[in-house]
Structures are given as C-alpha cells and as structure tokens.
Design a protein around this motif. Structure first.
Motif, mmCIF file in Angstrom:
data_model
loop_
_atom_site.group_PDB
_atom_site.id
_atom_site.type_symbol
_atom_site.label_atom_id
_atom_site.label_comp_id
_atom_site.label_asym_id
_atom_site.label_seq_id
_atom_site.Cartn_x
_atom_site.Cartn_y
_atom_site.Cartn_z
ATOM 1 N N GLN A 255 0.826 -1.208 0.000
ATOM 2 C CA GLN A 255 0.000 0.000 0.000
ATOM 3 C C GLN A 255 0.868 1.269 0.000
ATOM 4 O O GLN A 255 0.591 2.227 -0.716
ATOM 5 C CB GLN A 255 -0.911 -0.031 1.251
ATOM 6 C CG GLN A 255 -1.691 1.228 1.509
ATOM 7 C CD GLN A 255 -2.909 1.329 0.613
ATOM 8 O OE1 GLN A 255 -2.955 0.749 -0.468
ATOM 9 N NE2 GLN A 255 -3.889 2.081 1.061
ATOM 10 N N ARG B 53 2.492 1.646 -3.452
ATOM 11 C CA ARG B 53 1.481 2.071 -4.433
ATOM 12 C C ARG B 53 1.188 3.562 -4.258
ATOM 13 O O ARG B 53 1.060 4.292 -5.234
ATOM 14 C CB ARG B 53 0.216 1.238 -4.212
ATOM 15 C CG ARG B 53 -0.831 1.389 -5.283
ATOM 16 C CD ARG B 53 -1.842 0.239 -5.212
ATOM 17 N NE ARG B 53 -2.127 -0.115 -3.843
ATOM 18 C CZ ARG B 53 -2.282 -1.360 -3.386
ATOM 19 N NH1 ARG B 53 -2.182 -2.380 -4.209
ATOM 20 N NH2 ARG B 53 -2.532 -1.590 -2.125
ATOM 21 N N GLU B 54 1.082 3.997 -3.007
ATOM 22 C CA GLU B 54 0.813 5.418 -2.740
ATOM 23 C C GLU B 54 1.990 6.279 -3.224
ATOM 24 O O GLU B 54 1.790 7.278 -3.916
ATOM 25 C CB GLU B 54 0.600 5.608 -1.231
ATOM 26 C CG GLU B 54 0.280 7.020 -0.816
ATOM 27 C CD GLU B 54 -1.032 7.530 -1.403
ATOM 28 O OE1 GLU B 54 -1.881 6.698 -1.798
ATOM 29 O OE2 GLU B 54 -1.182 8.760 -1.497
ATOM 30 N N SER B 55 3.211 5.874 -2.875
ATOM 31 C CA SER B 55 4.382 6.676 -3.251
ATOM 32 C C SER B 55 4.585 6.715 -4.761
ATOM 33 O O SER B 55 5.145 7.682 -5.294
ATOM 34 C CB SER B 55 5.644 6.117 -2.582
ATOM 35 O OG SER B 55 5.544 6.209 -1.178
ATOM 36 N N LYS C 288 2.490 7.288 -6.889
ATOM 37 C CA LYS C 288 1.757 8.418 -7.470
ATOM 38 C C LYS C 288 2.662 9.638 -7.619
ATOM 39 O O LYS C 288 2.366 10.541 -8.397
ATOM 40 C CB LYS C 288 0.562 8.787 -6.582
ATOM 41 C CG LYS C 288 -0.502 7.712 -6.494
ATOM 42 C CD LYS C 288 -1.602 8.140 -5.529
ATOM 43 C CE LYS C 288 -2.597 7.009 -5.283
ATOM 44 N NZ LYS C 288 -3.479 7.317 -4.132
ATOM 45 N N GLN D 2 2.596 11.079 3.497
ATOM 46 C CA GLN D 2 1.852 10.349 2.460
ATOM 47 C C GLN D 2 1.632 8.888 2.862
ATOM 48 O O GLN D 2 0.542 8.334 2.708
ATOM 49 C CB GLN D 2 2.615 10.388 1.125
ATOM 50 C CG GLN D 2 2.637 11.763 0.467
ATOM 51 C CD GLN D 2 3.762 11.923 -0.541
ATOM 52 O OE1 GLN D 2 4.556 11.008 -0.748
ATOM 53 N NE2 GLN D 2 3.825 13.089 -1.178
ATOM 54 N N CYS D 3 2.678 8.262 3.390
ATOM 55 C CA CYS D 3 2.571 6.846 3.755
ATOM 56 C C CYS D 3 1.683 6.646 4.979
ATOM 57 O O CYS D 3 0.880 5.707 5.022
ATOM 58 C CB CYS D 3 3.965 6.260 3.995
ATOM 59 S SG CYS D 3 4.866 5.989 2.458
ATOM 60 N N ALA E 199 -1.831 6.786 4.145
ATOM 61 C CA ALA E 199 -2.273 5.619 3.369
ATOM 62 C C ALA E 199 -2.530 4.386 4.234
ATOM 63 O O ALA E 199 -3.396 3.575 3.912
ATOM 64 C CB ALA E 199 -1.241 5.280 2.291
ATOM 65 N N SER F 137 -10.624 -0.313 4.247
ATOM 66 C CA SER F 137 -9.215 0.082 4.338
ATOM 67 C C SER F 137 -8.416 -0.872 5.222
ATOM 68 O O SER F 137 -7.184 -0.854 5.203
ATOM 69 C CB SER F 137 -9.094 1.516 4.848
ATOM 70 O OG SER F 137 -9.744 1.654 6.089
#
Lengths: 197, 197, 197
Positions: free
Chosen positions: A124, A127-129, A131, A163-164, A167, C134
């Motif tokens: 997760q 995947r977020e990073s 972006k 950001q992490c 998430a 989530s």
C-alpha cells in the motif's frame, strides 16, 4: 474489550500483558533510523514529522517512546524489542533505512524481531508513493507484529512520511484492537479510520 | 559520486570494487533462462528483446555479458554470481523461469544469491501485466541486490518483457547510483527515468 | 495435455501422479479454518460460500474434499498435506485465519507445506478488498504450490470470499494446467477465465 471476530483471544499465559487492553494507555514508539541524525549531523525531522502527524490524528492522550539510532541492524532490533517488550508500546513506527543501499537495514531488523509479517502495508505504501515518484519501487518498507505490538516502517523524508501514514493509518487502530491493545480514537476530519462492524 | 541521501556509503573494505562508480563503464548481464533455448531448440528471442530495448533506453556505450542457461537453479545461481562478482555487472536482467511450473526456478535462484530483496519490482510488473492478462498473478518475478549488483527477473515472452521493462526501468539508474554503480543516462524520448533531487 | 510453453513438463518420477492430467477428475479441497466453527459454535458459512461459488463457476462435475479445522498450524498443515498428497486435489481453498491476531496462522501453515509461493494472489486479493475496506492491508492471505497442488487462502467472511475468488479465479484453471492437473472449464457468463494462446 470488543468482539474480536471468529477467534479465541485468550492470552494462554504466553506473554505477560502489562496494562494492555481497551482501558490501557496509548504508548507509541518512534524510531528514527539514521547514521547522520544519530551523530547529530542532521536535525531529526522525520521523528518530528511522525509525532506531529500522530498528534493531528489521535484524539486524547498518547505517550511517546522516542529514539534515534544509527543504521545498525542489531541496534535497531534492540530498540524495537525494548519498546515492544519492556515499554509496552502497542505501535512502533520507524523512519528511514528502507532503501536498497548497503546500510539500509530497517526492514531486516523488523523481520528479525517480528512473529508475523503484514505484506499489505508495504504494498500500500509503495502504491501510494508511486503516485509521486517512480523510484517508489525501490522502497523495501514493511510491517509486522511482535507478539502484541505492530511495527511499521516509514521512509525517511518528511513529505513521504505523511503520504505513507495517511495511506496505512486507517487500518492501524483496528489492528491494535485485534492485538488486545488500547482503543485508539481518531479525529475523523483528519483521518478516516475503519473498524469492521 | 553524487550525494547519496542520509547514508554513509563507505564500502568498509567488505567488497572489492573494480572500477565501479560514476566514472566506470556500464556493464549489464543478460541471462535467458530456458531449457529449450539452451539446447538450441528455440531461438533466443527474449535475450534479443532485452538487448534491443536497452539499446533504445541507454545513451552512450554499455557492455553486455550474455548467457543462455537451462532451468536449473544451481546453474542460474552460478551465472548470476559470475556476472555480479567477477564480471562486475551493475545490473543483471533475467528472462523466463518465473511461472508456477515445476521447472520454473529463476526467482528461487535470485533469492538465493541476493543479500536484499526488492518486492516493489515484482508488485509493479504484475500490476502492469494485469492490464493485459489475468494470469499475471501467476508470475513470481522478483528483484534483489547482491552486494552492489541489481538483479531483475523478467518474463519469457518478448512482448511482456518490453511491458515489464518499461514499468520498472525508470527506477533502475537511481538504484544503481545508490549501489555505487556507474551513472546511466537514458533517452528521455524513450523512457522517463527518475532521480530524486 | 496442452502445450505448456517453454518448459519440459516431464515428471521425472519425482512425484507419483495418480490420475492427474487433462483427462482426470477435478477434485478440490475446501478447508474452513476456525476455532469456533470446528467446535460447532458457528455455522460453517465460509465453506458453504466457497462450494456454491465453485458450483457457479465450474462447468461439469467436480468432487470436493471438505474439512473444518481449528486455528492450529499443525492441524491445518496436516489437512493440506492429506488433501494434496493422498486425496490428490489439484486445488485447495482455505477460508479464515489470515488476519494479524495471535491465533491467525493459515498463511504460516500454507508457507510451511508449499514448495513455491505465488505472491501475486495476495497482492490481487488485498487490492480488490481495498475497494471495500481500508483494513484490507491487514490481511496476510497468500497462495502457493505444493508439488502439483495450488493452495489459495481466502478471508473468513462470505462476502469477502466471493470478492476475492472473483478476483483470482480467472488465473486458476491455467495454473492447474501448468501443474499437470485436470482441464477445468468454466461458465463464461459467470467468470471470465484466461488461458494464454
């Protein structure tokens, strides 16, 4: 304690529980893993970013255990064990040391002290990073459980830390419920945590 | 050498570095893992696809080490070790042997020779391949680091090779920077590589 | 038997094959892992959900091996080994025991009996479940291969079982082809399976 799904949650006497459970205090360990910050060459920005983010998320009091350690696997492991087993933290968050370089060993330390790994956290966060940066696939961030303590690796850069955390934090309070930890309440206007009905 | 983030990159004498670093030559190992290609029954299309893709990506000269080996774990490991430790490749790319069948053992060989695994590569390649085929989840492709050499598994089909390389190569030059390797420059009209500031 | 890509699929006498292959019968093992269901406190809804979903997917006959076992790693392993090695199942599907709690050990049992892991299944199921909750990142579901048997972990909740099966089943018949198993045909109006040309 809440109904914890289809499981027998009795502790079987294997691990002493010191004031854990829904009524206990929320104690969170923060470990900034960095050769330079541990020598005082760099200011500890990652650790401060984690603390201020948790202050925004969490409603009510929480206590922090705090450490800056160099990129040495045995020192990282020792600090994780102390925070989990002696200081009784329900959650330990690390920053730094998750890249591909020779001295990046935070995931190795995490895996060495954990009894269970949770690959979904790393997936997760990457995947977020992704972006933001295509080098996110180089991150080896992971998460795992040591007995009743959740350990989560974050990157070292303050912006990526936020950001992490945004998430993965929505799943953290419920994970701590399942580990017989304290009931963590969050500010819904800042972070939407989720607990299955 | 570039500023390599919050890390002490000194080698500590553990590994002899033969002409590595920003000024060194770019040497890349390519291993086609295939029982049939190694017997000459099949033409080595995967290896050719990798070479021509790298020629499109990379600006300036690069040298290749090239091998076709059968699906035998110890032979794959031996070739990876030779290319990493003796031939001094900064990058090794394999094709084939990543599926679920009995003789598919390339990921096992990779894990056996690596000192660190990079799960983000496999995640990213499977996610990319899932855009085309739902059987992408059967792929066990991974990537890892042996000392200062990055090893990346690709699938065996030429079309899938290009899709996977396009998906992960943007992060590879920076990874090689972090491993004290040569500075690889790419054609931005072909591939958008990324190096964090 | 179908052309199985660039591989020598001969069994080499290593594993006795009892009526496996394209002409053989489709035998599928279903293991509901649950302390409470194994004591009869809960109705076995997960197992029933798996059976009814497979009945919808699969055209023609298939036989089931069925078990309810408590969250004890050695009992789960024993049942998987029996279904794979003695009952000759080409596929074993488990439900439950994949979370972060102390007694959740289904992934550990799966990894212990498997000769190969398939990380793409867990990635895909977590990504699918993340569309709904989530807390999906807490799931440790995985899949792997024991000799010529595919083992897949599903969650314990009937609704999540269907979501996860819909997400990974399209790749399962081809995986079983690659493992010398029976040729499984599915109803295309229910599930779009995929076999590469």
């Amino acid at each position: 304690m809440k109904n914890l799904s289809d499981k027998d949650k009795s502790n079987d006497g294997a691990t002493p529980l010191l004031q854990r459970g829904a009524g206990g205090e929320v104690r969170i360990g923060i470990i900034n893993v960095s050769d330079r910050a541990s020598k005082g060459i760099y200011e500890d920005l990652p650790g401060k970013a984690i603390v201020s983010t948790l202050n925004e998320y969490i409603m009510g009091d929480w206590e922090q255990e705090y450490a800056i350690v160099p990129d040495e696997q045995h020192l990282i492991e020792q600090m994780m064990i102390e925070m989990a087993d002696i200081k009784n933290c329900c959650l330990i968050i690390t920053s730094g040391g998750t890249g591909p370089a020779l001295r990046d060993v935070t995931p190795e330390a995490t895996e060495a002290v954990c009894t269970k790994m949770l690959p979904g956290f790393g997936e997760q966060m990457r995947r977020e990073s992704l972006k933001y940066v295509s080098t996110a696939i180089l991150s080896r961030q992971t998460a795992g459980i040591r007995n009743e303590t959740l350990i989560v690796n974050l990157p070292g850069k303050p912006k990526a830390i936020r950001q992490c955390l945004d998430a993965v934090f929505p799943a953290i309070p419920y994970c701590i419920d399942l580990l017989n930890g304290p009931f963590i309440e969050c500010r819904s206007e800042v972070i939407q945590i989720f607990r299955p009905a």
